[in-house]
Design an enzyme around this catalytic site. Sequence first.
Site, PDB file in Angstrom:
ATOM      1  CG  HIS A  63      -5.392   3.717   1.235  1.00 11.14           C
ATOM      2  ND1 HIS A  63      -5.025   2.419   0.955  1.00 11.14           N
ATOM      3  CD2 HIS A  63      -6.718   3.798   0.976  1.00 11.14           C
ATOM      4  CE1 HIS A  63      -6.091   1.746   0.539  1.00 11.14           C
ATOM      5  NE2 HIS A  63      -7.129   2.554   0.541  1.00 11.14           N
TER       6      HIS A  63
ATOM      7  CB  SER B  40      -9.465   0.189   0.902  1.00  9.22           C
ATOM      8  OG  SER B  40      -9.194   0.564  -0.408  1.00  9.22           O
TER       9      SER B  40
ATOM     10  CG  ASP C   7      -2.290   0.587   0.943  1.00  7.71           C
ATOM     11  OD1 ASP C   7      -2.349   1.818   0.824  1.00  7.71           O
ATOM     12  OD2 ASP C   7      -3.273  -0.160   0.843  1.00  7.71           O
TER      13      ASP C   7
END
Length: 438
Positions: A105, A267, A66
Amino acid sequence: MRRVVAAVASVVLGAVLLTGAAATPAPNPQQSTDPTRAAEYWLDQYGIREAWKTTRGAGQKIAIIDTGIARGPVEFTGAVAGGTDVSGVGAADGRTPVGAVDANHGSWVASLAAARGTGDQTGMIGVAPDAQLLSISVGFGSVTSKPFTEQIVDAIHWAVDQGATVINMSLTTNTLDWDPSWDEAFQYAFDHDVVIVVAAGNRGSGTSRVGAPATIPGVLAVGGVDPSGTASNDASTQGITIGLSAPSERLLGVSADGTLVQWNGTSGAAPIVSGIAALVRAAHPDLNADNVLNRLIRTAKPAAGAAPGQDKLYGYGLVDAAAAVSATGVPTVSANPLGDLAEWVRLYRRANAPAPTGSPTAAPVDIPPLPPVESAPQAASPLLPTRDSLLYGTLPLAGATLAAIMITLGVSAAARRIRKARTSREPSRITNQESLPS
């Protein structure tokens, strides 16, 4: 107590993972006196706390491919066992978040998988709080000049070589196809007994159907549902490759600066399932990756209104951590129940297949040489007839011509004789007028 704020997360370059603002769930005093723990409704609804009675994931490594897991938040203290950067713009240990917009994120994803909390029964805790994390930072879009497909190849190889037992990829390319270089990278992970969990994508970010890597045979693609267990309208998508569903709305995440946020998207559904996969691997160390996946899908709860088998919205159902860890009588399998990447490559990449190699299956046969020519034939003029042309061409043609002439002459002579005979037999047509009566 840290303030919970609403946040939106996206990972660009087609790897869009929708998140969005939502109301904070009301705390449940029966679950915990800490409002953060109480807001993690998936811990009880999906059997995670029950699974903790058996294991909390010790001995497992979850690689988070990520934007990178931040160094600062206390929830990650002791959780990250190592890391790397494959983007070319991050820190060598993968702990500096990459990206101007979506830098948080990776930390949000990691906190759902294996956050440690902030104290005894306080702060955000992940699904597998005793598992270790590997932080692999990648760059999306204009953040880096290194091709995204190349970054993913490097990330998978590094994760496998560092002993990852589960790889989480909360990203999508929004296309069904994937770069051929991914064939080898994903097969490398499968050959090393690694479970790969990926996000299915979200309609709210423009993903109307699953895209790669969720379309790659053998990976576990995760769709998203709301707190009631219904397929999410915006924080999920649809596709025949979805394997399981997990919560994708009203999720919590720890940002790079330690702020606790609420977000939506597959996600977040993916790392919940990745954490459960780590629990299963810890509880059943004798099972290979294929059988871990088999337990996850066979013990899933049926979703209301889902089609039998693998539904395009829910996959095989809603993930159930307690059942996946403790269920008995789950049959074993000898192959990945979600597909065979090597067979897919054999069927659809045949044009690029290498030339066959190996030893011959039969011994060679010795053939004696032809006898030598006594003398070379003399060259003849192309204007003169050869023996063969006279024998098989000129003579038969001359004979046929002569026969035809003779037949023609015979027919003509016969015709003349017939005409002459007819003439001699015909009566006279002259009438003697004087012999007629008066």
